[in-house]
Design an enzyme around this catalytic site. Structure first.
Site, PDB file in Angstrom:
ATOM      1  N   LYS A   1      -3.642  11.469 -33.958  1.00 60.93           N
ATOM      2  CA  LYS A   1      -4.312  10.164 -33.995  1.00 60.93           C
ATOM      3  C   LYS A   1      -5.203  10.124 -35.234  1.00 60.93           C
ATOM      4  O   LYS A   1      -5.650  11.156 -35.723  1.00 60.93           O
ATOM      5  CB  LYS A   1      -5.220   9.998 -32.770  1.00 60.93           C
ATOM      6  CG  LYS A   1      -4.515  10.136 -31.424  1.00 60.93           C
ATOM      7  CD  LYS A   1      -3.931   8.840 -30.955  1.00 60.93           C
ATOM      8  CE  LYS A   1      -3.324   8.981 -29.570  1.00 60.93           C
ATOM      9  NZ  LYS A   1      -2.283   7.986 -29.309  1.00 60.93           N
TER      10      LYS A   1
ATOM     11  N   LYS B   1      14.238   4.056 -29.358  1.00 64.49           N
ATOM     12  CA  LYS B   1      14.014   3.459 -30.691  1.00 64.49           C
ATOM     13  C   LYS B   1      15.338   3.407 -31.444  1.00 64.49           C
ATOM     14  O   LYS B   1      16.084   4.391 -31.448  1.00 64.49           O
ATOM     15  CB  LYS B   1      12.991   4.288 -31.481  1.00 64.49           C
ATOM     16  CG  LYS B   1      11.583   4.209 -30.900  1.00 64.49           C
ATOM     17  CD  LYS B   1      10.585   4.916 -31.781  1.00 64.49           C
ATOM     18  CE  LYS B   1       9.219   4.997 -31.135  1.00 64.49           C
ATOM     19  NZ  LYS B   1       8.358   3.845 -31.375  1.00 64.49           N
TER      20      LYS B   1
ATOM     21  N   ASP C   1       0.887  -1.149   0.000  1.00 68.96           N
ATOM     22  CA  ASP C   1       0.000   0.000   0.000  1.00 68.96           C
ATOM     23  C   ASP C   1       0.930   1.205   0.000  1.00 68.96           C
ATOM     24  O   ASP C   1       1.692   1.408   0.957  1.00 68.96           O
ATOM     25  CB  ASP C   1      -0.875  -0.046   1.266  1.00 68.96           C
ATOM     26  CG  ASP C   1      -1.767   1.177   1.368  1.00 68.96           C
ATOM     27  OD1 ASP C   1      -1.443   2.206   0.719  1.00 68.96           O
ATOM     28  OD2 ASP C   1      -2.774   1.109   2.095  1.00 68.96           O
ATOM     29  N   LEU C   2       0.876   1.977  -1.069  1.00 65.82           N
ATOM     30  CA  LEU C   2       1.905   3.008  -1.269  1.00 65.82           C
ATOM     31  C   LEU C   2       1.823   4.150  -0.264  1.00 65.82           C
ATOM     32  O   LEU C   2       2.715   4.986  -0.195  1.00 65.82           O
ATOM     33  CB  LEU C   2       1.830   3.543  -2.696  1.00 65.82           C
ATOM     34  CG  LEU C   2       2.136   2.484  -3.766  1.00 65.82           C
ATOM     35  CD1 LEU C   2       1.946   3.043  -5.165  1.00 65.82           C
ATOM     36  CD2 LEU C   2       3.560   1.938  -3.601  1.00 65.82           C
TER      37      LEU C   2
ATOM     38  N   HIS D   1       8.102  13.512 -27.070  1.00 65.40           N
ATOM     39  CA  HIS D   1       8.690  12.807 -28.215  1.00 65.40           C
ATOM     40  C   HIS D   1       9.118  13.752 -29.346  1.00 65.40           C
ATOM     41  O   HIS D   1      10.249  13.682 -29.831  1.00 65.40           O
ATOM     42  CB  HIS D   1       7.705  11.780 -28.782  1.00 65.40           C
ATOM     43  CG  HIS D   1       7.125  10.844 -27.757  1.00 65.40           C
ATOM     44  ND1 HIS D   1       7.866  10.335 -26.709  1.00 65.40           N
ATOM     45  CD2 HIS D   1       5.882  10.325 -27.610  1.00 65.40           C
ATOM     46  CE1 HIS D   1       7.089   9.538 -25.978  1.00 65.40           C
ATOM     47  NE2 HIS D   1       5.888   9.521 -26.498  1.00 65.40           N
TER      48      HIS D   1
ATOM     49  N   GLU E   1      -0.167   8.501 -36.259  1.00 62.35           N
ATOM     50  CA  GLU E   1      -0.725   7.222 -35.804  1.00 62.35           C
ATOM     51  C   GLU E   1      -2.043   6.990 -36.520  1.00 62.35           C
ATOM     52  O   GLU E   1      -2.820   7.939 -36.697  1.00 62.35           O
ATOM     53  CB  GLU E   1      -0.975   7.266 -34.307  1.00 62.35           C
ATOM     54  CG  GLU E   1       0.289   7.390 -33.495  1.00 62.35           C
ATOM     55  CD  GLU E   1      -0.009   7.305 -32.010  1.00 62.35           C
ATOM     56  OE1 GLU E   1      -0.129   6.190 -31.503  1.00 62.35           O
ATOM     57  OE2 GLU E   1      -0.155   8.358 -31.372  1.00 62.35           O
TER      58      GLU E   1
ATOM     59  N   HIS F   1      10.178   7.064 -24.403  1.00 65.01           N
ATOM     60  CA  HIS F   1      10.509   5.794 -25.067  1.00 65.01           C
ATOM     61  C   HIS F   1      11.010   6.002 -26.497  1.00 65.01           C
ATOM     62  O   HIS F   1      11.663   5.132 -27.054  1.00 65.01           O
ATOM     63  CB  HIS F   1       9.351   4.795 -24.987  1.00 65.01           C
ATOM     64  CG  HIS F   1       8.241   5.029 -25.962  1.00 65.01           C
ATOM     65  ND1 HIS F   1       7.236   5.908 -25.728  1.00 65.01           N
ATOM     66  CD2 HIS F   1       7.995   4.498 -27.180  1.00 65.01           C
ATOM     67  CE1 HIS F   1       6.401   5.911 -26.763  1.00 65.01           C
ATOM     68  NE2 HIS F   1       6.842   5.054 -27.662  1.00 65.01           N
TER      69      HIS F   1
ATOM     70  N   ASP G   1       0.850  14.839 -24.828  1.00 70.21           N
ATOM     71  CA  ASP G   1       1.105  13.406 -24.998  1.00 70.21           C
ATOM     72  C   ASP G   1       2.278  13.142 -25.957  1.00 70.21           C
ATOM     73  O   ASP G   1       3.036  12.194 -25.761  1.00 70.21           O
ATOM     74  CB  ASP G   1      -0.170  12.737 -25.542  1.00 70.21           C
ATOM     75  CG  ASP G   1      -0.114  11.214 -25.494  1.00 70.21           C
ATOM     76  OD1 ASP G   1       0.362  10.676 -24.476  1.00 70.21           O
ATOM     77  OD2 ASP G   1      -0.548  10.565 -26.458  1.00 70.21           O
TER      78      ASP G   1
HETATM   79  C1  BG6 Z   1       2.930   7.349 -26.056  1.00 71.69           C
HETATM   80  C2  BG6 Z   1       1.610   8.079 -26.076  1.00 71.69           C
HETATM   81  O1  BG6 Z   1       3.876   8.094 -25.336  1.00 71.69           O
HETATM   82  O2  BG6 Z   1       3.396   7.167 -27.386  1.00 71.69           O
HETATM   83  C3  BG6 Z   1       0.598   7.321 -26.934  1.00 71.69           C
HETATM   84  O3  BG6 Z   1       1.116   8.218 -24.756  1.00 71.69           O
HETATM   85  C4  BG6 Z   1       1.150   7.052 -28.291  1.00 71.69           C
HETATM   86  O4  BG6 Z   1      -0.614   8.052 -27.031  1.00 71.69           O
HETATM   87  C5  BG6 Z   1       2.524   6.386 -28.190  1.00 71.69           C
HETATM   88  O5  BG6 Z   1       0.252   6.184 -28.971  1.00 71.69           O
HETATM   89  C6  BG6 Z   1       3.168   6.261 -29.561  1.00 71.69           C
HETATM   90  O6  BG6 Z   1       4.317   5.489 -29.436  1.00 71.69           O
HETATM   91  P1  BG6 Z   1       4.850   4.610 -30.644  1.00 71.69           P
HETATM   92  O7  BG6 Z   1       6.122   4.028 -30.139  1.00 71.69           O
HETATM   93  O8  BG6 Z   1       3.799   3.601 -30.962  1.00 71.69           O
HETATM   94  O9  BG6 Z   1       5.041   5.589 -31.777  1.00 71.69           O
END
Ligand code: BG6
Length: 484
Positions: A334, A176, A86-87, A234, A210, A172, A229
């Site tokens: 999107k 890549k 439990d944090l 990114h 996307e 992330h 987002d």
């Molecule tokens: C995430 C976003 O950081 O990156 C998502 O929260 C998005 O909304 C995703 O879909 C896209 O990542 P990738 O690696 O699929 O281009």
């Protein structure tokens, strides 16, 4: 080097969808250092075995080739442990500390895969029980804050407990392989450097498209929007890697210092320039992969009168000697026609064409996904006759084919880097805060617009966003790559 890797939010989506499958790949590739333990902590009471069984079932959703066989899962599961926490309870942190100390691994990596509003509380409690010694690293998953003030609040607590070199902030995209290749292209080769500047480059376009909609994440997305987002993190990370000066060393701070300088050189927005240079859009019903799909307002858990943007296109400049006057266009959204991420460097035309009627500028396309590669677009003579037209050709390099055995996914790489303690691919707090302060005037201008009844521009699902996004680039005499 023995390690313990702890996932806070051990039963959450991120853990089972991304982190565990990535760890499994690292395990399968024999890249996970030996002597590791993986501990998931979450609120439910369950045994290690029950957790392993639950995860095994979740792994059925992992795409085909990446799914473990029963035998592979059984070996992987030997590393997995589970602990109820439990944090909000200090004694649960003390229990965790004890669990870690009983074995005394060389490194403890604490991955906060929870909702970010819990980060300050978790970090403070870790500090209170002394789980912040030099062998401890904390990994913070995005979104890190909702705006500049909330990002600063999180960072203040993180920095009061951990040193900057213990904090691994995830973007992330930095994991890549294609983004690694961008560094290699720019700083491992001398070829492009003399051209990588205003004298030779007309404009740079970064597209992160996307084809999916918001799916079942409507409630999260509606509180977030595309600017927070995708752009704040990114897209700006990519921009800073394209525009940065060569770092003096391949080391985390040398790289991050240069990225920070780019972020600080971005032209600040005013209300007028937000209205002129930023396009926000929201998808309506349309098509995706030939099938009809709903509009954003009809997605589940999205309020019917939402003003949340699902598309952003903007124009900016990097105000320094190398880039003065060169437009940088960013575009992400999107429900665009394809999943397609690329950086297009459009070079200037030849100063004087000796081929009548033809002066098609060169362009370099850095493809991030779905393929990882490079295309250099050139003109070549099609035939021998002087009167025959020149034709566009491209030199193509496909890194997936060139290095098939070394391709690893973003999370796999980032987890391995965090375990190894290398910070090169993680974001420093000052970069992150600078990125927030740059997007802040856009957020504020939109809030004011919304209060005055403004709404994002609609676009049909399956198209490249509102027409205003094309007009933004056309105003400078350019076109988006697919329209060229
Ligand atoms: C995430 C976003 O950081 O990156 C998502 O929260 C998005 O909304 C995703 O879909 C896209 O990542 P990738 O690696 O699929 O281009």
């Amino acid at each position: 080097m023995s390690f313990d890797l702890v996932f806070f939010g051990g039963t959450g989506d991120l853990t089972w969808r991304k982190l565990m499958p990535a760890l499994f790949q690292a395990f399968r590739h024999g890249k996970l250092p030996p002597g590791g333990r993986i501990l998931s902590v979450a609120r439910d009471e369950q045994s290690d075995d029950k957790y392993r069984g639950w995860l095994k079932e979740r792994f059925q959703d992992v795409e085909g080739g990446k799914r473990p066989s029963d035998e592979e899962f059984a070996r992987f599961a030997e590393l997995l442990h589970y602990r109820r926490m439990d944090l909000s309870q200090p004694e649960h942190y003390a229990g965790l500390k004890q669990w870690l100390e009983d074995r005394g691994a060389a490194t403890a990596v604490l991955y906060l895969a929870t909702s970010p509003h819990l980060f300050p509380q978790i970090c403070a409690q870790l500090g209170a029980v002394g789980l912040n010694g030099p062998h401890v690293r904390v990994v913070l998953e995005k979104p890190l804050g909702h705006d500049l003030a909330s990002a600063q609040d999180i960072n203040r607590v993180v920095r009061s407990v951990f040193s900057e070199t213990q904090a691994f902030r995830i973007d992330h995209y930095l994991g890549k392989p294609s983004v690694q290749n961008l560094m290699a292209l720019r700083f491992g080769n001398a070829l492009f450097e003399p051209l990588w500047r205003r004298e030779s480059i007309a404009n740079i376009q970064i597209t992160l498209a996307e084809s999916l909609g918001v799916g079942t994440r409507g409630d999260f997305y509606d509180r977030t929007g595309t600017l927070r987002d995708m752009v704040q993190n990114h897209a700006l990370q990519l921009l800073s890697m394209v525009a940065m000066e060569p770092p003096s060393r391949y080391d985390a701070d040398a790289i991050r210092d240069e990225k920070l300088k780019v972020l600080r050189s971005l032209k600040p927005f005013t209300d007028d320039s937000v209205a002129r240079d930023v396009v926000r859009g929201q998808y309506r019903a349309g098509n995706a992969a030939g099938k009809p799909v709903a509009g954003y307002l009809d997605e589940i858990r999205v309020p019917p009168d939402s003003r949340c943007e699902t598309f952003v296109a903007l124009r900016t400049e990097v105000q320094n000697w190398r880039w003065a006057g060169v437009p940088f266009y960013l575009r992400t959204g999107k429900r665009l026609p394809a999943r397609d991420a690329q950086i297009v460097v459009n070079f200037r035309p030849t100063p004087h064409s000796i081929f009548p009627g033809i002066n098609r500028p060169n362009k370099l396309v850095i493809k991030l996904q779905p393929e990882d590669g490079l295309e250099l677009h050139l003109l070549a003579a099609k035939g021998t006759s002087q009167n025959e037209a020149l034709s566009a050709v491209s030199l193509d390099l496909d890194f997936d084919k060139a290095f098939p055995e070394t391709r690893v996914g973003a999370y796999e790489r980032l987890l391995l880097e965090a375990i190894a303690g290398r910070l090169n691919l993680f974001v420093r707090s000052d970069e992150q805060e600078q990125a927030w302060s740059w997007v802040e005037p856009i957020l504020q201008a939109w809030n004011r617009e919304n209060a005055a009844g403004g709404v994002p521009r609609p676009y049909a699902a399956g198209t490249w966003g509102p027409a205003a996004a094309s007009a933004l680039v056309a105003r400078d005499g350019f076109a988006w790559s697919e329209e060229q």
